[in-house]
Scaffold this motif. Sequence first.
Motif, PDB file in Angstrom:
ATOM      1  N   LYS A  86       0.834  -1.208   0.000  1.00 34.35           N
ATOM      2  CA  LYS A  86       0.000   0.000   0.000  1.00 34.35           C
ATOM      3  C   LYS A  86       0.864   1.253   0.000  1.00 34.35           C
ATOM      4  N   HIS A  87       1.968   1.207   0.725  1.00 36.52           N
ATOM      5  CA  HIS A  87       2.869   2.359   0.729  1.00 36.52           C
ATOM      6  C   HIS A  87       3.508   2.559  -0.646  1.00 36.52           C
ATOM      7  N   VAL A  88       3.873   1.463  -1.296  1.00 41.03           N
ATOM      8  CA  VAL A  88       4.465   1.564  -2.631  1.00 41.03           C
ATOM      9  C   VAL A  88       3.449   2.149  -3.618  1.00 41.03           C
ATOM     10  N   ALA A  89       2.221   1.677  -3.549  1.00 45.55           N
ATOM     11  CA  ALA A  89       1.175   2.207  -4.429  1.00 45.55           C
ATOM     12  C   ALA A  89       0.961   3.697  -4.174  1.00 45.55           C
ATOM     13  N   LEU A  90       0.943   4.085  -2.906  1.00 45.47           N
ATOM     14  CA  LEU A  90       0.769   5.498  -2.557  1.00 45.47           C
ATOM     15  C   LEU A  90       1.930   6.333  -3.079  1.00 45.47           C
TER      16      LEU A  90
END
Length: 342
Positions: A86-90
Amino acid sequence: MVVSEETARPAWWRRPPAVVAVIVLILGTELILGWSSLAGAVHQLRTPAWNWVAGAVVAEIASMGTYARMQRALLRGAGTSVPIRKHVALAYAAHSLSATLPGGPVFSTAFNFRTLRRYGASSAVASWCIALSGVLSAGALVVIGAVFGILTRSTGSWRTLVLYMAGALLVAFLVRLLAQHPQWLITPSRGLLSGVNKVRRRPADSGHARLAGFVDQLRSVRVRPADFGFAVVLAVANWLLDALCLWMCCIAVGAEGIHPAQLVIAYCAGMAAASVPIVPGGLGVVDGALVLGLVAGGLTSASALAAVVLYRLISFGFIIGTGWLVWLIMRARAGAPRGVPA
């Protein structure tokens, strides 16, 4: 008062046809003067070393991953754990918003904040995480530029480096200190909010209760030193991996006549130019700074231009395109009706 037609008409040099003509003249002159370099760059781009191109793509993906992990370390240190995917996507989505939209940093910050809130972070933790990640990233770039400037003996001294490092650590320490003692911000913040309310013709105490609630949340923010130190290392790695991508692009087009330290200096100059939001993505501004830096480091104009074009295709074209695709997926999942897996 009556304004005559002659007075109302702008000067000839302000009229759109004249502006367009001047721009075309400048671009045409630059094209004629730099035609040989441009032709050489096109020739080099036709036959790149694809193994080095693949390495550059991997380095750029790793750079984005380290930024996401830096933000995750700060958020986890504040007590909120979110899966790394999720952090990578953000990171991809927020970077695309920042780089391509007019006023992109504002939209990117708002999107970052809303997403972190949806991930479970409080308003205070999300705001603190975004602010500190920006401070660490900017401070890391300054320190990297100072270190490699000293190594190439092109600027500064070790005293300058220590001063830069102390300044970066001081800013990060102050942000952390304010997070631990947010009550110091109450009085000036209330005064500022009252002034805004006066301009907007609202009651003077409007929003003070929300401000007090935000301060109460900020008091609970505590980051473990280990997580903070890990975030600092990741902030440095983020820039160095991006510079590694540029170095691999140089090798891919056959431009091997530059020392890595000089390349990093050119890279830092380009990234500093990117901090001035003249045009979205720093198009033209960043490219020009990178080309000039690489030429000053020993590359020919054709090789520098080819390397920068390839680097921008990866760091801007590929990463930004991926980021917009991720943003569309995140937007679709966030708007999914209840009962549908998001």
